[in-house]
Structures are given as C-alpha cells and as structure tokens.
Design an enzyme around this catalytic site. Sequence first.
Site, PDB file in Angstrom:
ATOM      1  CG  HIS B  57      -1.637  -1.067   1.251  1.00  8.89           C
ATOM      2  ND1 HIS B  57      -2.735  -1.693   0.485  1.00  8.89           N
ATOM      3  CD2 HIS B  57      -1.641  -2.158   2.428  1.00  8.89           C
ATOM      4  CE1 HIS B  57      -3.252  -2.626   1.011  1.00  8.89           C
ATOM      5  NE2 HIS B  57      -2.606  -2.950   1.809  1.00  8.89           N
ATOM      6  CG  HIS B 219      -6.115  -5.846   1.356  1.00 13.23           C
ATOM      7  ND1 HIS B 219      -7.024  -5.610   2.203  1.00 13.23           N
ATOM      8  CD2 HIS B 219      -4.888  -5.767   1.979  1.00 13.23           C
ATOM      9  CE1 HIS B 219      -6.331  -5.035   3.273  1.00 13.23           C
ATOM     10  NE2 HIS B 219      -5.106  -5.015   3.082  1.00 13.23           N
TER      11      HIS B 219
END
Lengths: 333, 333
Positions: B57, B219
Amino acid sequence: MKKIINNPSTVVDEALRGLAAAHADLLRVHTEPTYVVRADAPRPGRVAVVSGGGSGHEPLHTGFVGRGMLDAACPGAVFTSPTPDQVQAAIRAVDGGAGVVLVVKNYTGDVLNFETAAELAAAEGIEVRTVVVDDDVAVKDSTYTAGRRGVGGTVLLEKIVGAAAERGADLATCEELARRVVAGVRSFGMALTSCTVPHVGEPSFSLTEDEMELGVGIHGEPGRSRIALEPADGIVRRLLDGVVEDLPFTESDRVLLFTNGMGGTPTIELYVAHGIAERLLAERGIRVERRLVGPYITSLEMQGMSITLLRLDDELTELWDAPVHTPALRWGV
Amino acid sequence: MKKIINNPSTVVDEALRGLAAAHADLLRVHTEPTYVVRADAPRPGRVAVVSGGGSGHEPLHTGFVGRGMLDAACPGAVFTSPTPDQVQAAIRAVDGGAGVVLVVKNYTGDVLNFETAAELAAAEGIEVRTVVVDDDVAVKDSTYTAGRRGVGGTVLLEKIVGAAAERGADLATCEELARRVVAGVRSFGMALTSCTVPHVGEPSFSLTEDEMELGVGIHGEPGRSRIALEPADGIVRRLLDGVVEDLPFTESDRVLLFTNGMGGTPTIELYVAHGIAERLLAERGIRVERRLVGPYITSLEMQGMSITLLRLDDELTELWDAPVHTPALRWGV
C-alpha cells in the site's frame, strides 16, 4: 480501454481544471491558447523558465510550475507537441524583462515548435535562450527524434535552473547552468507493459508475458532491444551500466540518482530498484549524494522505470537543495 | 506476472533497503523484527505515533515515517498483517516516556496483532492508546474485516496526530484528535483493474473490459457492486455521493478533499477526477479548504481511485498545515 476519463478529446483540459483547483495558491491555467503559469507571473527583473511538451507524462511539466522551478508549462495533447502559439503566449505571460529560458526535450515536433515560438518572441524584443535536453542513452535516432531523446534529465534541469532564476541569476548564468546539466546527465528506461493513448484506444505496442522493452521511449516508441524479462537485479544493472558507461561516470564522481517510475509501477517496486542502484553505484565507487525516487516523468499507465544520473558539483547540489514549491516537488517551504 | 522484483519472498525487505538508502536523513530500517523508525527516535518526553499493516500500500505506512508524522511503521508481508513482535519492538524503540498512539486500519489481523502488542507493551509499563480507523463507506463487513475497513482516512489521521505529537501534545490530546479524525472522515474507492500479489503470481480478481468494482478494498477484496464502466463524471459522482451522504457532510462544511490513486492510475486521470470532485462539492456548497492529490494508499499496480473527505475545524486545519518531512509527504521544511 479502461481509464478514468470522460472523453479522449477533453482529457487534457479536464486534468488542467483539476490541477488549477488543487493548486490555486501556486498556478493558473490559461486557455486559448493553453498554458499553465505561476500565480505571481510575470516577475519583474527575473529570468523566467518555460517548458512544455505532450501531455501524458505528468507531473512533467505542468506539475513543476511554481516557486523555484518553472514559470510556465505548455501542455500539448497526449503525446503531441504544443503549438508555437501556446509557447509564444506563455513566453509573453512570464517575461519579466530579464529574458526567458526554454527547456525543450529533444523530439522533432517540440524542437520545431519551441524554435518557432522563440523566433516570434525574439521579434517582439524578448530575449530567449533555448536549451534542448537529450539525455536518453538508449538509441541514437528514433521515432519522433533526430539524435537522442530528452527524458528524466529534464526534471533535474528544470529544478536546478528554476532555483537559479528564483534567486535572481541572469539569463547567461541560467543558460550556462542548463547546458552544464545537459552535459552531465544521462538516462535509460525500460517497460514491462505498454500504455494506451486515450484518443487511440489501443495499446501503443505489445509485449508478451516474458518480454520487456529495454530503452523504451516515453511515448512507447521502440527502444534498444526487446529482451526476456529479468529479475530486478538484472534490469537495474542494465539500466545503470548503460547510463554510467555512456558519460562515463567514474569512480569518486558525486551524483544525483533519480529512480523514476513510468506511471503504472508500484512504489514498492521502485524502492526495490532504487536499493539495487544504490548498491551497484557503491560497488563502482560513485558517490550518491542526492536522490529522487518516484513517478516524475511518466507514460500514462505504463509499467516500467528509468534511471537518471546527474554529475553534481557544489553549485548544482546547492541549487537542487534550494526551496521549491510546485504540485509535484516541494521542500524547504 | 510482470514486476520489477527479484523474488516474491524478499520484495518487502529489498524495498525497505531502498527506502533506507534513499532517506537515511529521516529514518532507519530495523530487521528481525522488521520496522521502520525515525532516525532521531526515541524522542524523550514526546508522544510517539506508530502504525503499520500489510505491505503493498506504499507509501502507506513506511513512507510516512519522519518528522511530524509517524515515529515508526511496521510493514507486514504484502497484504499481510505485521506480527505482534514487530509492533512491540517498534513501540519499545520509539517510547520516549510520554506514551504511544497506535494507528490501526480496521482489518481483523491488524486489530488483533496490534492489540496483542499493546498489551505486551502495557505490561512493560508503556502507556499505549489504540485508535482503529474504519472510514470506508463501501461495505459493512467484508473479507478480512468485521465492520468497516480502514483506508484513506488513515493517511490524514497520521499527518494530523503526528503534527500534534511533534509539537508536544500529550497522550490524551493525541488520542482525542485521532478519534475526532475518525469521526469526521469517510472514504470510497473503485478499481478498473486488479493487482497481483507477488507470492500469488495471479491477479487477485478479474474484471472484464467494460466492468469496474465499486467499493473495492485495498487488497482487491470485493466491494459494494460490480457495475458497468462509466465516464469519469459518473465514477466520481458515485464515490462522492457515497462519502457525502454517509457522514453526512452538509452545506457549508469545511473539508479536506483527498483524491487518491490506487497505484497504477496515471496522474492525468487523477487530476481529471479531482477537478470533477471539486465541482460536485461546490454544487453542494461544501467548502474544500485543503487538498491532497496523488497515490498515497495504494494496492500495488491496481488502476483505480478513492475519494476521502475529512471535516475540518481550525485545529485540524492547522495541524494539517504544520511542517512534515517524510519520504512521501513534505512541506514547510
């Protein structure tokens, strides 16, 4: 084609509208003709720095308009040179009486259109110096270019010359600095995937799952060779060897290492690559004294990267460190 | 799978090596267990702010370690929670005697592991406060989460609470600020394409050429609905409506608008989207007083975006504006 756009024919104008809304403290967007200009332009008695080129390489150049970098940027359509009247209007808007430096990436259309604009401005009594950036070691000539292409070195040049202009350097000094950067900067890039130009709607080229394009151009134009995909160690070694051996950079050189993402490359991969480049340069005894890591000259959503090395001296280092406040680069302020 | 990596099992460690090399002035990378820590930690008498979560991320969270933001970040494997011993070691490394705030995105594994670490640290006499961020309006529960997921609001919270800690706010004040941000921030995201987790080697999900995933998780977990691809106007309106109507944000609210790229989205598209969001908020009479545009909480190479709105007051605005110097966010210094 999957993109967050409304219409291929309005994507540049709409992006500029977003840029203007996000950064009203720094810049204004002028239309008809289109250019982006510092909010406080013109600055009387200061040299102005103007660049531009096809859109699709953001943040280059519009994201570098602001304090300590560009006074104006002229964005063309995606991967298309800006027109002479855009550049001429930008020159007029920023001229503060001390002259204008034009920073041009070496693509045939850009060189031609900036040159035309420079002549028109000169005829109006504005002193203009044009500096062409041709730092890409990948190929000698290529699609759109006679001679080497201008790529990542442009970002570093715009920062350094912009800093000099900001602190009141005269036109000859700014031009000399720009030429010193051009002489001491080299870049080499690669792509894992293509990009898709909005008004084309199809990928610019295609690569199989196990191929990469070494020396790819920022418009997806062919590079030096299409070879089998390699681990990051091999990719970075090829890019760095190409850059180091070209200038050449030699032991005990002080350098700025710029690890650039092409637009679709995750940050985690860029830092993997950056770490490898640092290690390989240390092995050669080349001293990395400044770094830039991120997507600063891109090709839409292309996955890939480039490495740029700039030979530093005390003056270039100090100008690199000087305060800058633009949408994409900011420090010291 | 086309990635600039050497090995899926070493990608996080290698990226951290690159991060450490690029930003040695700001941070250090500790291994066994792995955490990233401010170069000047611990700071005696100051509250420390610690976060972490799965890698992939970036720049969240490791790119936010530095002056005025995080004291430490604990990166797990890609899309995998950090272990309690990573978090415990980071807490120990940054504790300056004034307590530690843990910022946790609401995913079951993260919450559990940070909670365990907090208990272990408390048993050692370190005062720890845990704040869970759950700003994603997309779905109530989802894969990996009971309750709402934590997404873009986390970036804003880490900046604001980090600024307060930097200037010497006490633990209760930092905790209250964090809870105020959580109460006033909402996010909503979408994806055009999937991402590929390195150790999996296949895309996490698949979308046809004319589909998008509305409310996608960071995700790649399923969102609110899979719908037909729309022009940017429609995409941004859906995201913004979801965010605005949830809190709800109402006329004359002052807000920070954060237009986030998911990793593979070109800058030009993000600015198109940002411009639309500014227009839609103006139509609602909501006053955008601060902006952040760029890829700050990503999902590897996923193409997509999210919109985050934070309700501002004078104190939050001032803390947002306070100097920050991290790899990914920097101003005022």
